[in-house]
Scaffold this motif. Structure first.
Motif, PDB file in Angstrom:
ATOM      1  N   UNK B 108       0.837  -1.207   0.000  1.00 43.83           N
ATOM      2  CA  UNK B 108       0.000   0.000   0.000  1.00 43.83           C
ATOM      3  C   UNK B 108       0.873   1.259   0.000  1.00 43.83           C
ATOM      4  N   UNK B 109       1.893   1.256   0.834  1.00 39.10           N
ATOM      5  CA  UNK B 109       2.775   2.434   0.897  1.00 39.10           C
ATOM      6  C   UNK B 109       3.390   2.693  -0.478  1.00 39.10           C
ATOM      7  N   UNK B 110       3.932   1.623  -1.070  1.00 38.82           N
ATOM      8  CA  UNK B 110       4.602   1.776  -2.364  1.00 38.82           C
ATOM      9  C   UNK B 110       3.640   2.229  -3.457  1.00 38.82           C
ATOM     10  N   UNK B 111       2.494   1.527  -3.573  1.00 32.26           N
ATOM     11  CA  UNK B 111       1.585   1.831  -4.680  1.00 32.26           C
ATOM     12  C   UNK B 111       0.889   3.175  -4.470  1.00 32.26           C
ATOM     13  N   UNK B 112       0.661   3.541  -3.196  1.00 28.07           N
ATOM     14  CA  UNK B 112       0.051   4.851  -2.936  1.00 28.07           C
ATOM     15  C   UNK B 112       1.008   5.967  -3.349  1.00 28.07           C
ATOM     16  N   UNK B 113       2.293   5.775  -3.083  1.00 22.27           N
ATOM     17  CA  UNK B 113       3.291   6.781  -3.482  1.00 22.27           C
ATOM     18  C   UNK B 113       3.302   6.914  -5.003  1.00 22.27           C
ATOM     19  N   UNK B 114       3.302   5.759  -5.699  1.00 18.92           N
ATOM     20  CA  UNK B 114       3.344   5.789  -7.169  1.00 18.92           C
ATOM     21  C   UNK B 114       2.062   6.427  -7.728  1.00 18.92           C
ATOM     22  N   UNK B 115       0.898   5.990  -7.204  1.00 18.81           N
ATOM     23  CA  UNK B 115      -0.381   6.510  -7.716  1.00 18.81           C
ATOM     24  C   UNK B 115      -0.517   8.009  -7.433  1.00 18.81           C
ATOM     25  N   UNK B 116      -0.158   8.396  -6.212  1.00 18.77           N
ATOM     26  CA  UNK B 116      -0.290   9.819  -5.851  1.00 18.77           C
ATOM     27  C   UNK B 116       0.728  10.659  -6.625  1.00 18.77           C
ATOM     28  N   UNK B 117       1.947  10.137  -6.742  1.00 16.22           N
ATOM     29  CA  UNK B 117       3.002  10.871  -7.471  1.00 16.22           C
ATOM     30  C   UNK B 117       2.626  11.059  -8.927  1.00 16.22           C
ATOM     31  N   UNK B 118       2.168   9.961  -9.561  1.00 20.63           N
ATOM     32  CA  UNK B 118       1.795  10.033 -10.979  1.00 20.63           C
ATOM     33  C   UNK B 118       0.630  11.004 -11.174  1.00 20.63           C
ATOM     34  N   UNK B 119      -0.345  10.956 -10.280  1.00 20.57           N
ATOM     35  CA  UNK B 119      -1.516  11.844 -10.394  1.00 20.57           C
ATOM     36  C   UNK B 119      -1.092  13.302 -10.278  1.00 20.57           C
ATOM     37  N   UNK B 120      -0.209  13.567  -9.316  1.00 17.91           N
ATOM     38  CA  UNK B 120       0.236  14.952  -9.098  1.00 17.91           C
ATOM     39  C   UNK B 120       1.056  15.452 -10.279  1.00 17.91           C
ATOM     40  N   UNK B 121       1.999  14.641 -10.735  1.00 19.78           N
ATOM     41  CA  UNK B 121       2.913  15.071 -11.801  1.00 19.78           C
ATOM     42  C   UNK B 121       2.188  15.196 -13.142  1.00 19.78           C
ATOM     43  N   UNK B 122       1.319  14.234 -13.428  1.00 16.11           N
ATOM     44  CA  UNK B 122       0.656  14.218 -14.745  1.00 16.11           C
ATOM     45  C   UNK B 122      -0.712  14.906 -14.724  1.00 16.11           C
ATOM     46  N   UNK B 123      -1.116  15.376 -13.564  1.00 19.09           N
ATOM     47  CA  UNK B 123      -2.396  16.073 -13.464  1.00 19.09           C
ATOM     48  C   UNK B 123      -3.598  15.161 -13.633  1.00 19.09           C
TER      49      UNK B 123
END
Lengths: 328, 242
Positions: B108-123
């Motif tokens: 969860x920690x890993x995938x949440x970081x990836x999902x949140x990071x991708x959402x923030x960076x790519x809008x």
């Protein structure tokens, strides 16, 4: 001092464990009374650890019955586990947790309230002299300290029965002695101790009763005194001279006619069949005759080791191999 | 399952987080590997990266959970400390569940970081509810798969090696980098028996890359996979100590 023991807390009836065709434990029956220190004696591979594993739920019996405080180990083992603490042969706490965290975690698993588990952990760390090292990781501990912490972990929930599997294996002399003192104290607190060992002197010192296990079967059970009394009571005396006695066997036989003499080496002998006063008098005469100082003289009493060898049908060489089999 | 079992399982999961999350096998297979893949795909084609986000989040879930299971189970099998848990007054099922929760939390920690990071960076504006449902379910599914494989072997490296078979097979046939619809029919059939396919589809719906029409199918299939992995894993652990 003879201690009164209460009703059986562990009952075992025809307990058997087979691995394919090999019988590890073959239909053993015994009971352990509340408050006693019960020893399971036997050579390596006799089935001691397998029995503990079945009684503590780590292995399922192939057949037979066993119960702890009336809880069947097959069907109610989770309930039975509330009353037992187990110290396995290998100190297997968590290498990457501190001493305190290991104990707190064990307390959590047993459902101890937060305050109680910290209080108990501190108490145990103090008891075992580990309080100053409570913040150190388990993997940084010496073997003796690991053993001590593993025992602490088994006591965190105040168990009524403590299983100790070869508790002094790998310990130095001082740590082994401390552990024996601790076992004696546990008995004073009314905790039932189930101990497996292949150190006979340890069983002799600690146990109220001993079962001798050979090849998965109990060959005898009783108090250490009862077991020792089965060894033939032929008087035996050890004598030792300050240096080697030339032609010792012939000269001693002449000095002690009719007695059986076994040479340990050129200066030390065991004499069977003579009363101590007679052997002492003749040995002093022999000292004067040969001019070599008599240095030691001891009467030899049957030990649990003698009893074990007789009951288990093992020769001294086999026992020596067993003792050498695991480092102390 | 009794309350003491649930409490025990949570204790085990929390202990595993403290003890194992920074172990090298967890970091290399659970963090470095998926991050390297993400970086590689981003550098190759940053313009169409949005299309790949669901697949890469799914892959992160797969690798992080299974890598964590290998560590939390096989380190303890090797050291003998798993037996300590089995000596406590909780059922073996609760011990296994605790191990699965430990892997789930790491994933969860890993995938949440990836999902949140991708959402923030790519809008991106994912449907948070769908995202949480699919992520939660798939984290437990892959932790259970990891547990099932890991209880069969003793060493961490054996577990990681054995896990690579389903992991890489799934990465290539489940639509992580190439849409399932564009694959040969035989591979499409294989993709339908792989849980990662339903995770990718569910995440595509959650990220708005595909319409959410199939999300209930994805949830249903993942639930089936959960049962297929978790129950045998529990049974295997029990049998290991028979």
């Amino acid at each position: 001092m003879t201690k009164e023991h209460s009703a059986p807390v562990i009952r075992v009836d025809g307990l058997t464990k087979k691995y394919e065709d090999r019988v590890a434990v073959g239909g053993i029956t015994f009971s352990v009374n509340g408050g006693e220190v019960f020893g399971f004696l036997g050579p390596n591979g006799a089935g001691k650890t397998t029995t503990i594993r079945m009684l503590t739920g780590l292995s399922k019996p192939t057949s037979g019955n066993a119960s702890i405080f009336g809880f069947d180990v097959r069907t109610d083992i989770v309930e039975a586990k509330r009353y037992i603490g187990v110290v396995p042969e290998i100190s297997n706490l968590y290498e990457d947790l501190t001493a305190m965290d290991n104990l707190l975690f064990m307390g959590q698993l047993y459902g101890l309230p937060r305050n109680r588990r910290r209080e108990k952990a501190e108490e145990l760390l103090n008891t075992f002299g580990l309080y100053e090292r409570r913040g150190d990781l388990f993997r940084r501990f010496s073997r003796g300290m690991k053993r001590a912490l593993t025992i602490s972990a088994a006591l965190i929930h105040d168990p009524d029965i403590l299983f100790l599997d070869e508790p002094t294996v790998g310990l130095d002399v001082v740590a082994a002695r401390s552990l024996r003192t601790l076992v004696a104290r546990l008995r004073d607190f009314g905790i039932t101790v189930f101990l497996t060992t292949h150190y006979l002197e340890e069983a002799d010192l600690l146990c109220d009763r001993v079962a001798i296990l050979v090849k998965g079967r109990i060959v005898d059970i009783g108090t250490p005194s009862e077991l020792k009394s089965q060894v033939q009571r032929e008087p035996a005396i050890d004598i030792g001279f300050a240096r080697a006695v030339p032609d010792a066997a012939r000269r001693l036989s002449a000095a002690l006619p009719g007695l059986r003499i076994i040479e340990a080496d050129d200066a030390r002998f065991r004499i069977y069949g003579g009363e101590p006063s007679y052997v002492l008098a003749r040995a002093l005469d022999f000292e004067n005759d040969c001019g070599i100082r008599l240095e030691t003289i001891n009467t030899v009493r049957p030990t649990l080791e003698d009893a074990f060898m007789k009951i288990a049908g093992m020769g001294p060489s086999v026992l020596l191999m067993e003792k050498g089999g695991k480092n102390r | 399952m009794r309350w003491s079992d649930i409490r025990g399982a949570i204790c085990i999961a929390v202990k595993d987080m403290k003890t194992y999350y920074l172990k090298p096998p967890a970091i290399s297979w659970g963090i470095v590997f998926p991050v390297s893949w993400i970086a590689a795909f981003y550098l190759r084609n940053p313009r169409d990266f949005t299309e790949l986000v669901p697949g890469l989040v799914a892959m992160t879930i797969l690798f992080s959970t299974t890598a964590a299971e290998a560590v939390v189970i096989n380190f303890e099998l090797r050291m003998g400390s798993l037996e300590r848990l089995l000596l406590a007054p909780i059922s073996p099922k609760a011990v296994l569940l605790g191990k699965v929760l430990g892997g789930t939390a790491f994933g969860f920690i890993m995938s949440a970081v990836v999902a949140a990071g991708a959402s923030a960076i790519l809008g991106l504006r994912p449907n948070v509810f769908y995202l949480l449902v699919i992520m939660s379910l798939s984290l437990v599914v892959f932790s259970s798969l990891g547990a099932l494989v890991c209880v069969m072997v003793r060493e961490v490296f054996e577990a990681q090696t054995l896990l690579n078979l389903p992991r890489f097979l799934m990465v290539f046939v489940s639509g992580v980098v190439y849409p399932v619809s564009g694959m040969p029919v035989v591979l499409q059939f294989f993709s339908r028996i792989m849980p990662l396919t339903y995770v990718v589809e569910g995440l595509r719906s959650a990220f708005g890359v595909a319409r959410p029409a199939t999300i209930m199918v994805d949830v249903g299939m993942l639930t089936v996979f959960l049962v297929l992995y978790l129950i045998p894993a529990m049974r295997l652990l029990e049998r290991k100590f028979e």
